[in-house]
Write an enzyme that holds these catalytic residues in place. Sequence first.
Site, short mmCIF file in Angstrom:
data_model
loop_
_atom_site.label_atom_id
_atom_site.label_comp_id
_atom_site.label_asym_id
_atom_site.label_seq_id
_atom_site.Cartn_x
_atom_site.Cartn_y
_atom_site.Cartn_z
N GLU A 1 32.04 42.95 37.82
CA GLU A 1 31.48 41.63 38.11
C GLU A 1 32.08 40.57 37.20
OE1 GLU A 1 27.25 41.02 39.74
OE2 GLU A 1 27.06 40.44 37.64
N HIS B 1 34.11 69.43 37.08
CA HIS B 1 33.96 70.23 38.29
C HIS B 1 33.90 69.34 39.54
CE1 HIS B 1 33.21 73.89 35.93
NE2 HIS B 1 32.64 73.06 35.08
N LYS C 1 24.75 37.48 50.23
CA LYS C 1 23.33 37.15 50.13
C LYS C 1 22.95 36.07 51.14
CE LYS C 1 22.98 36.30 45.66
NZ LYS C 1 22.36 36.05 44.33
#
Length: 548
Positions: free
Chosen positions: A351, A382, A510
Amino acid sequence: MLTDTQAWQHLQEHYRKISPLHMRDLFTQDSERFQRFSLSLEDLLFDYSKNRINDQTVKLLCDLARERGLEDNIARMFAGEPINCSEQRPALHVALRNRSGRAIHVDGEDVMPRVNAVLAQMRRFVEQVHSGAWRGYTGEPIRDVVNIGIGGSDLGPRMVMEALTPYHHPGIRVHFVSNIDPAELLDTLKDLQPETTLFLIASKTFGTQETLANAHAARDWFMRAAQGAEHVARHFVAISSHRQRVQQFGIDPDNMFTFWDWVGGRYSLWSAIGLSIALGVGMDRFEELLAGAHAMDEHFRSAPLEKNLPVIMGLLGVWYINLFGTASQAIVPYAQHLKSLPTYLQQADMESNGKGTTCDGDSVSFDTGPVVWGEPGTNGQHAFFQLLHQGTRLIPVDFLVPVRSHYSLAENHDILVANCLAQSEALMRGRTEAEAVQQMQQQGLDDATVLRLAPHRGFPGNRPSNLLMFDRLTPRTLGMLLALYEHKIYVQGALWGINSFDQWGVELGKQLAGAILTELREEDPTQGHDASTAALIRRVWGKQVLPV
């Protein structure tokens, strides 16, 4: 711009000379390599010797930093100048953890009295809750704290509370709700009792859609049991800078903890947003966290570039992103309690430096912020270490490991540390095909099998990594680590000439979500959208859009 500087031209020439070299050979030729390419602050050791660098690399990177005005940019941040160029604000999170007694000014005003007043308010409140003086509407003490926030109002406190698990207060459980998906809130509330639960509503503007929706749902849940609006005051507090909206929600302004517009969301855990941390581990521990960050701040502010941990860390990132063309950065803490650190650093880095426009409004002509990701070790071994070792992409890795554990299973911890050190060495050294052949022959494999497997069992090595080692994960050490990464990110943003302190890229989605939310309730919500989005809206309402 970065690429217009003389230092950049010299760095490019140097890159062409050093890039073919293998770190295995650099270590063989220099027995003092670790001593010369490691730094420390208190018990925090930063080993950057397993990078594709030599003395000349560090010199040229520091030359680049000076030519790009890094020292001046550092001074401007600590002086409270408006380094957030698009919003014309300071980025003064360092003031929140300033333990020096030194004044820090914004627009001619010393902000430290206000910072210290909020810290004192937090201490009084935490002591009331811990002592049982602050009680719920039935007279019972608070046992559960639910922090409702998102982004910086959630990621930082959540990560810190996990990291400081050994320091948790025995009588308080802290929970976090961020996602608008009702599953998270309802899963959290199902085991709680309204009469012993305290909600922290954390939103700078008190207008964040997800946070307010969850806060209203939490208040409804509480009111079904409490049956009286007058009881809200004992169970809801606000962490915000918007007094009027807090009052409109129904929270007593006396139960509001404030912070300021010069505190960016992703840097806000050091502010009143950290109230959940203080309630969870105690105010003394919270102030130790601040003190650790302040120690790193002072180092960053005063150490010469060549001996400056955040500067060197940031310059190495620029070296790989802009010369080697790397696109991502792996964060691998060999400490289970730091499992959320990669997610926290995703926001802090991506950000901040996910920008393509300079502070002057020009488009950049080079790569900027990397994709940040990771998992705790040994789990990551793993999952994705195969790609780190033998994949086609060069991905720098940051390892973090404590020497000592808070827990009694010493053998387990020794295995953990051994794996961390082994992975760091393996990425650097690799294994030649000849070495793989020799190993298989010693194991007694037949020649045909050796010939078939040899290409698969070689490792190229020469994969860079940093290693951060510390004695034990304490509040102070954690504060130092987080401030180290904050400043590293700023160093890179300053060299690239971008603004590390705004986040306009989150706005468009948004805005569109608000429009779509309204349209979901309409008869034919398709106007103004592309065919895909319109079809998906219909699908939400059960209309057939699947291809036949």
